[in-house]
Every structure is written in C-alpha cells, then in structure tokens.
Enzyme design. Structure first.
Site, PDB file in Angstrom:
ATOM      1  N   TYR A 125       0.938  -1.010   0.015  1.00 31.24           N
ATOM      2  CA  TYR A 125      -0.071   0.003   0.038  1.00 31.24           C
ATOM      3  C   TYR A 125       0.877   1.204  -0.157  1.00 31.24           C
ATOM      4  O   TYR A 125       1.896   1.295  -0.468  1.00 31.24           O
ATOM      5  CB  TYR A 125      -1.049  -0.126   0.969  1.00 31.24           C
ATOM      6  CG  TYR A 125      -2.236   0.746   0.815  1.00 31.24           C
ATOM      7  CD1 TYR A 125      -3.011   0.436  -0.080  1.00 31.24           C
ATOM      8  CD2 TYR A 125      -2.431   1.977   1.598  1.00 31.24           C
ATOM      9  CE1 TYR A 125      -3.948   1.427  -0.447  1.00 31.24           C
ATOM     10  CE2 TYR A 125      -3.419   2.665   1.236  1.00 31.24           C
ATOM     11  CZ  TYR A 125      -4.220   2.516   0.301  1.00 31.24           C
ATOM     12  OH  TYR A 125      -5.511   3.322  -0.048  1.00 31.24           O
TER      13      TYR A 125
ATOM     14  N   ARG B 146     -10.069  10.329  -7.421  1.00 32.03           N
ATOM     15  CA  ARG B 146      -9.118  10.940  -6.473  1.00 32.03           C
ATOM     16  C   ARG B 146      -8.157   9.934  -5.754  1.00 32.03           C
ATOM     17  O   ARG B 146      -8.494   9.679  -4.648  1.00 32.03           O
ATOM     18  CB  ARG B 146      -9.922  11.886  -5.582  1.00 32.03           C
ATOM     19  CG  ARG B 146      -9.216  12.857  -4.887  1.00 32.03           C
ATOM     20  CD  ARG B 146      -9.197  12.788  -3.448  1.00 32.03           C
ATOM     21  NE  ARG B 146      -8.967  11.830  -2.884  1.00 32.03           N
ATOM     22  CZ  ARG B 146      -8.656  11.539  -1.450  1.00 32.03           C
ATOM     23  NH1 ARG B 146      -8.867  12.549  -0.816  1.00 32.03           N
ATOM     24  NH2 ARG B 146      -8.393  10.282  -0.990  1.00 32.03           N
TER      25      ARG B 146
ATOM     26  N   LYS C  29      -6.218  -2.119  -0.577  1.00 34.51           N
ATOM     27  CA  LYS C  29      -7.104  -1.936   0.703  1.00 34.51           C
ATOM     28  C   LYS C  29      -7.719  -3.373   0.992  1.00 34.51           C
ATOM     29  O   LYS C  29      -7.372  -3.711   2.046  1.00 34.51           O
ATOM     30  CB  LYS C  29      -8.303  -1.081   0.304  1.00 34.51           C
ATOM     31  CG  LYS C  29      -7.990   0.571   0.286  1.00 34.51           C
ATOM     32  CD  LYS C  29      -7.744   0.924   1.573  1.00 34.51           C
ATOM     33  CE  LYS C  29      -7.460   2.575   1.697  1.00 34.51           C
ATOM     34  NZ  LYS C  29      -7.241   3.113   2.827  1.00 34.51           N
TER      35      LYS C  29
ATOM     36  N   GLU D 109     -13.868   4.051  -1.864  1.00 35.76           N
ATOM     37  CA  GLU D 109     -12.730   4.311  -1.955  1.00 35.76           C
ATOM     38  C   GLU D 109     -11.996   5.223  -3.022  1.00 35.76           C
ATOM     39  O   GLU D 109     -12.273   4.947  -4.119  1.00 35.76           O
ATOM     40  CB  GLU D 109     -11.723   3.031  -1.687  1.00 35.76           C
ATOM     41  CG  GLU D 109     -10.433   3.477  -1.550  1.00 35.76           C
ATOM     42  CD  GLU D 109     -10.099   3.898  -0.067  1.00 35.76           C
ATOM     43  OE1 GLU D 109      -9.040   4.588  -0.115  1.00 35.76           O
ATOM     44  OE2 GLU D 109     -10.756   3.542   0.852  1.00 35.76           O
ATOM     45  N   ASP D 110     -11.586   6.163  -2.757  1.00 38.28           N
ATOM     46  CA  ASP D 110     -10.786   7.252  -3.886  1.00 38.28           C
ATOM     47  C   ASP D 110     -11.932   7.590  -4.774  1.00 38.28           C
ATOM     48  O   ASP D 110     -11.481   7.658  -5.948  1.00 38.28           O
ATOM     49  CB  ASP D 110      -9.685   6.500  -4.094  1.00 38.28           C
ATOM     50  CG  ASP D 110      -8.558   6.700  -3.043  1.00 38.28           C
ATOM     51  OD1 ASP D 110      -8.673   7.428  -2.351  1.00 38.28           O
ATOM     52  OD2 ASP D 110      -7.485   5.920  -3.235  1.00 38.28           O
TER      53      ASP D 110
ATOM     54  N   ASP E  44     -13.791   5.147   3.434  1.00 39.58           N
ATOM     55  CA  ASP E  44     -12.652   5.067   4.195  1.00 39.58           C
ATOM     56  C   ASP E  44     -11.896   6.491   4.100  1.00 39.58           C
ATOM     57  O   ASP E  44     -11.187   6.932   5.193  1.00 39.58           O
ATOM     58  CB  ASP E  44     -11.556   4.006   3.709  1.00 39.58           C
ATOM     59  CG  ASP E  44     -10.481   3.952   4.555  1.00 39.58           C
ATOM     60  OD1 ASP E  44     -10.627   4.015   5.887  1.00 39.58           O
ATOM     61  OD2 ASP E  44      -9.228   3.999   3.961  1.00 39.58           O
ATOM     62  N   ASP E  45     -11.954   7.112   3.100  1.00 35.54           N
ATOM     63  CA  ASP E  45     -11.194   8.507   2.770  1.00 35.54           C
ATOM     64  C   ASP E  45     -12.038   9.430   3.682  1.00 35.54           C
ATOM     65  O   ASP E  45     -11.306  10.518   4.294  1.00 35.54           O
ATOM     66  CB  ASP E  45     -11.332   8.937   1.238  1.00 35.54           C
ATOM     67  CG  ASP E  45     -10.995   7.880   0.236  1.00 35.54           C
ATOM     68  OD1 ASP E  45      -9.558   7.895   0.671  1.00 35.54           O
ATOM     69  OD2 ASP E  45     -11.620   7.647  -0.602  1.00 35.54           O
TER      70      ASP E  45
ATOM     71  N   ASN F 110      -0.695  12.236   1.321  1.00 39.36           N
ATOM     72  CA  ASN F 110       0.252  11.403   0.824  1.00 39.36           C
ATOM     73  C   ASN F 110       0.027  11.145  -0.712  1.00 39.36           C
ATOM     74  O   ASN F 110      -0.979  11.672  -0.994  1.00 39.36           O
ATOM     75  CB  ASN F 110       0.136   9.839   1.328  1.00 39.36           C
ATOM     76  CG  ASN F 110      -1.358   9.445   1.408  1.00 39.36           C
ATOM     77  OD1 ASN F 110      -2.093   9.357   0.626  1.00 39.36           O
ATOM     78  ND2 ASN F 110      -1.701   8.811   2.774  1.00 39.36           N
TER      79      ASN F 110
END
Length: 546
Positions: A102, A155, A173, A244-245, A267-268, A407
């Site tokens: 990851y 994203r 993930k 996610e994202d 999760d973000d 990050n």
C-alpha cells in the site's frame, strides 16, 4: 468450495489446472500422496517443502529486487500463483510489507498500472454495462462476498484522477483487510467503477486499460451508482460497500446518500477521520488536555478535511458540547483561503465551518489570529507547513500538535524532520506516511503514521463477525479510542501517537473487539451476542496455512 488449499481434496481440479489455481495450489508443498492423487507427479520437483521453506525462498527473491515497485510486482504475481503463500509472506512482517502493498509504493504502482498489468484481479464495471450491472456481478465466481471496495479512480492518494489505473487501490485495501486483520480473502471483491477519466495523458496512453472518455455528469453518475448499489444488495445480500478514492464531491454525496440506507462506509472520509482522531486522542493524553477545549485548523477542505472535522464534531458532542459549539472550535483553510461566512464558493458540506471572520489568504496570519492548538494538513500541497507555519504554531503552544496527513510522501505538508527541527522538538507530529526517526540535540523522536490501516481492517473484521445493519460514525469514534488506548506510556514517552506496527494483528483484533461490543450494545448486529466477544472473533480469523 472451501477457500484453503488444505481442502484440495474437495476439488475436481487435477494436474496443471490445480497447480495454476491460486486458491488451491500449494506448489512444492503438495505431499507425495497428493501428487499421486491429483495427477501432479512429474509436474513438480521431487522435494516436498513446508510453507516455511517456501517463505524463505520468497524472502530471498524479494531481497534481490532493486526497489519496492519491483517487490510490489513480485508480490502481486505471487498472489496470482499461490494466495496462501502470499498472505503467509505479508503477515510474517506487516511493518515491512504494508508500505510495499500500500502507501507509498501503491502510488507508483497505480501510475504505472497499465504498464505493469499481469491479470485482472476483481471486477471492472463500466458505464457501458448500465442496465445489466447485476448480471455482470453474477460473473464473479464467489457468492459469499462480504466486502466490496469500489473506486472510480477519481481521486487517488495525492495523484488526482487516474481512472482505471486506480484499481490498485481497491486491490491493496482489501489485501490489508486480510494482512492486518485476518479477514478471510475469499469474501473480498475489488471493483473499479470505470466512468472515464479527466486525465488527458492517460486517455492518450496506448497501454491505458480504461474507458477513453471523460466522466459523466453528476446526475448520470448518481444513476449509475444507484444501479450498482442496488445490484450489490441483490447479488451479494449483506455485503458491505467500502467506497474508496472517489472525487471529493462525489465521495461526500455518495456517503450522504447511502450511509443510512445500506451497509457501507467511505474510508477516505470516515477512516481518515477515525485515524486522525486516534492520533489526536493520544496527543491530548500526552499534554493532558481535553478534546472539547481544542481549537483546530485544517489546511484542506475537501472530503478528507470535512470528514475529520465532522467526526471531531461528533466526538466533542459525546464529550458534552453542542453541535454548534463543537463546530465553532474548528476552522478550515483551502486554496482560496480561510472558510468564512462571506465566501460564496463553498459547498453545503463546507458551510457549517465557515464562521464570521476576516477573509484571509495567509496561513501564518490565520494561525496568529485563530490561535489553533492543533494544525491538520489534508491539502496534498507538499511543503505547505513551512518554517514560518511551524514556528507560529510553536509560539502559541507549548506542545503544538501538527498532523501532515497528505500522501504520498512528496505531498506531505512537512516532513518529520522539519516539524521537530522548526519546533525545537516541541511538536507532537504525525504524517500520512511513515517518516524515519529524527534525532535532535541528542533526543530521538519517533514520528507517528496516521495511516488508515489502523482503522479500516478492524472495522472490516468487526463487520465480518457481527453482520451489522449499518455502520455509524460512532463505530469510527470507538475504533479511534480503542486504537489510542493501545499506545502505552512507553510509546508515548517516545512521542509515538499510534501503536507499533510490529504486531498489527493484535492491534486490529483489540480494536475490532471494541467496535463489535459497541455494535452489539446498540442493537446493530444481526447475529447473537457471544459470551466472550474477543475469543469469538479470534475463532473467525484467517490463517495462511496449507
């Protein structure tokens, strides 16, 4: 079919078909009897090896690789050949392999995804499948899917819109669900919802694997997502959807639409908020100060910033503040400056944090005016916390709490060395990536990594065990508190804000147990409450053995 190679006898596969099946293959660990039984004689070298001997060889291969991207490619190839050995490898040393599987290595893997692609892992649902998504999902061979991690690639980390190259994120993930929390891998399904990409360079790349068109309107995306969500309810009832994202505005909108309708989380937004709250809880324990008394300033007002602000608001409410009082202690600063009441460019999610204040485009002056005790970076603007910013926080606070959460590494608002040096060792610091220890004037500081892997695998394990109807924000607050409670005095004395990664499974099980207790207490579980929740959870853990 049981998802362990120990049950090879239950399959009709023989010969090369069995050797090439990543779920059932043992490779050189097939016994002499199994080789006769399944037509494997002559197809393997004569030595019969244990999984520990195979692990020794794998570690040798990894040591010979020139960089972590090559190690990532090797590990993904290993999972394609022998999933049990793959998880035996990564669970043997999580602190070493999490950064490879990851963040930060996955960022490089996603950028090169079309170029390093070997075989499909998970499912690709495209706009062209509209009207038949349920039928497409039925093509997945496993019926007991308990978690789907779905991304649009809109994203990814700090990389922006990378479309179908973002598939590396759902894959990674879900691998951490197993590697960190021992959630059984057969119940995990990565999904890339390919809606196109705004990335012109990718659309021009001949090796790009996704749709070569721009994303649809919000209305069209909402319609496609609604079909996908309902298809999941039909094909995989009881499945938890892990968003996610997605692009920030899409992420906030989808979570708002579905959080009270289906079993899901983002999760973000919620995971990032939970791990940030965990680190803040530990930092405030170190300085012996209550959360409800803090003044918090964010650099970045997207989905991650809003998510953290919302969860901190909820946590402050649990400590006795009203919602308005809690929100009044939180301010956000974005590319256009301080969020304040005269601005007309704010989203509905941002408006609750736009207080009456003088407009400002100067972060240092804003710090001097608002006097925050906590500064959190979620801007993806590398270096934004410069020396003037850190020194301003240090003048105002004996122990400034500074979290640079963006990050990958080059997007971090400041490095650990910068935070400790510019604050003269006063800062309580965490980042979204792991920075090395810093020695300053004879004192060694151990920067924390506020990485979501402390939270979402534990949420996954608790969800797997309890089968809740919904996941609430309170579940993520409980997870944060459970994580903070595992940072003992010896770690806090070193400035560490999160548990050691050395025994991440123990950390995740402890957190999952606390979350499961909460789920039972609130009547959200759809299974009977056991007398000993931890022992019950431990009995459901996946073990990578033949």
């Amino acid at each position: 079919m049981p998802h362990t190679t120990a049950h090879a006898a239950s399959t009709a596969l023989r010969g090369l078909a069995l050797l090439e099946d990543p779920i059932l293959s043992k490779g050189t660990a097939f016994t002499s009897q199994e080789r006769k039984q399944f037509g494997l004689e002559g197809l393997l070298p004569p030595a019969v090896e244990t999984i520990e001997r195979q692990l020794e060889r794998v570690l040798g291969h990894l040591d010979a690789k020139p960089n972590d991207l090559e190690r990532y490619v090797y590990l993904i190839g290993l999972s394609d050949r022998n999933e049990t050995l793959f998880y035996r490898t990564v669970m043997s040393d999580p602190a070493r392999f999490i950064p490879i599987l990851y963040d930060p290595t996955v960022a490089d893997a996603c950028l090169a995804f079309g170029h390093i692609y070997r075989r499909a892992r998970g499912m690709y649902i495209s706009r062209e499948m509209k009207g038949r998504i349920a039928d497409v999902l039925r093509n997945w061979p496993e019926r007991n899917v308990r978690f789907i991690c779905v991304s649009t690639g809109g994203r990814i980390l700090g990389l922006g819109d990378i479309g179908a190259n973002g598939m590396g994120i759902p894959i990674g993930k879900l691998q951490l669900y197993t590697a960190c929390a021992a959630v059984r891998p057969e119940c995990l399904l990565p999904v890339l919802l390919d809606i196109g990409t705004t990335n012109d360079a990718l659309r021009a790349d001949p090796l790009y694997l996704g749709l070569r068109e721009k994303p649809p309107s919000d209305a069209d995306l909402d319609e496609l997502t609604e079909e996908f969500v309902q298809a999941v309810q039909t094909v995989f009832p009881g499945c938890c959807i892990h968003f996610e994202d997605w692009k920030g505005s899409d992420a906030i909108r989808m979570l708002g639409r579905y959080r009270d309708k289906v079993l899901c989380y983002n999760d973000d937004i919620q995971g990032t908020a939970s791990v940030a709250l965990a680190g803040l809880t530990t930092a405030l324990q170190i300085v012996d100060a209550p959360l409800a008394d803090q003044r918090i300033l964010f650099l970045g007002a997207g989905s991650a910033g809003i998510g953290i602000a919302d969860l901190i608001t909820s946590a402050m409410q649990m400590k006795g503040l009203s919602q308005d009082a809690a929100r009044s202690r939180i301010s956000l600063f974005d590319i256009n400056g301080l969020l304040e009441s005269s601005r007309t460019d704010l989203s509905d999610a941002q408006k609750p944090y736009a207080h009456k204040a003088e407009p400002s485009n100067d972060l240092v002056k804003t710090i001097e005016t608002l006097k925050p005790t906590i500064l959190i970076g979620v801007s993806t603007k590398g270096g934004a916390f410069n020396q003037s910013v850190v020194e301003a926080m240090s003048r105002l606070n004996e122990r400034p709490i500074i979290f640079a959460l963006s990050n990958p590494t080059n997007k971090a608002e400041c490095s650990a060395e910068q935070a400790y040096t510019w604050s003269k060792g006063k800062a309580l610091y965490a980042a979204g990536v792991q920075f090395p220890d810093v020695t300053l004037n004879g004192t060694t500081f151990h920067p924390g990594q506020a990485n979501n892997f402390y939270i979402f695998p534990a949420i996954g394990l608790a969800t797997y065990a309890t089968r809740p109807r919904r996941l609430t924000d309170e579940c993520f607050i409980v997870a944060a508190e459970a994580n903070a409670d595992q940072v003992g005095p010896n770690l806090r004395d070193k400035g560490m804000l999160f548990p050691s990664q050395t025994n991440i499974l123990e950390t995740e099980v402890t957190t999952a147990t606390r979350v499961a207790e909460f789920i039972f207490d609130k009547g959200l579980a759809q299974v009977d409450r056991p007398s000993d929740i931890r022992t019950w959870i431990e009995g459901q853990l996946y073990e990578p053995h033949y």
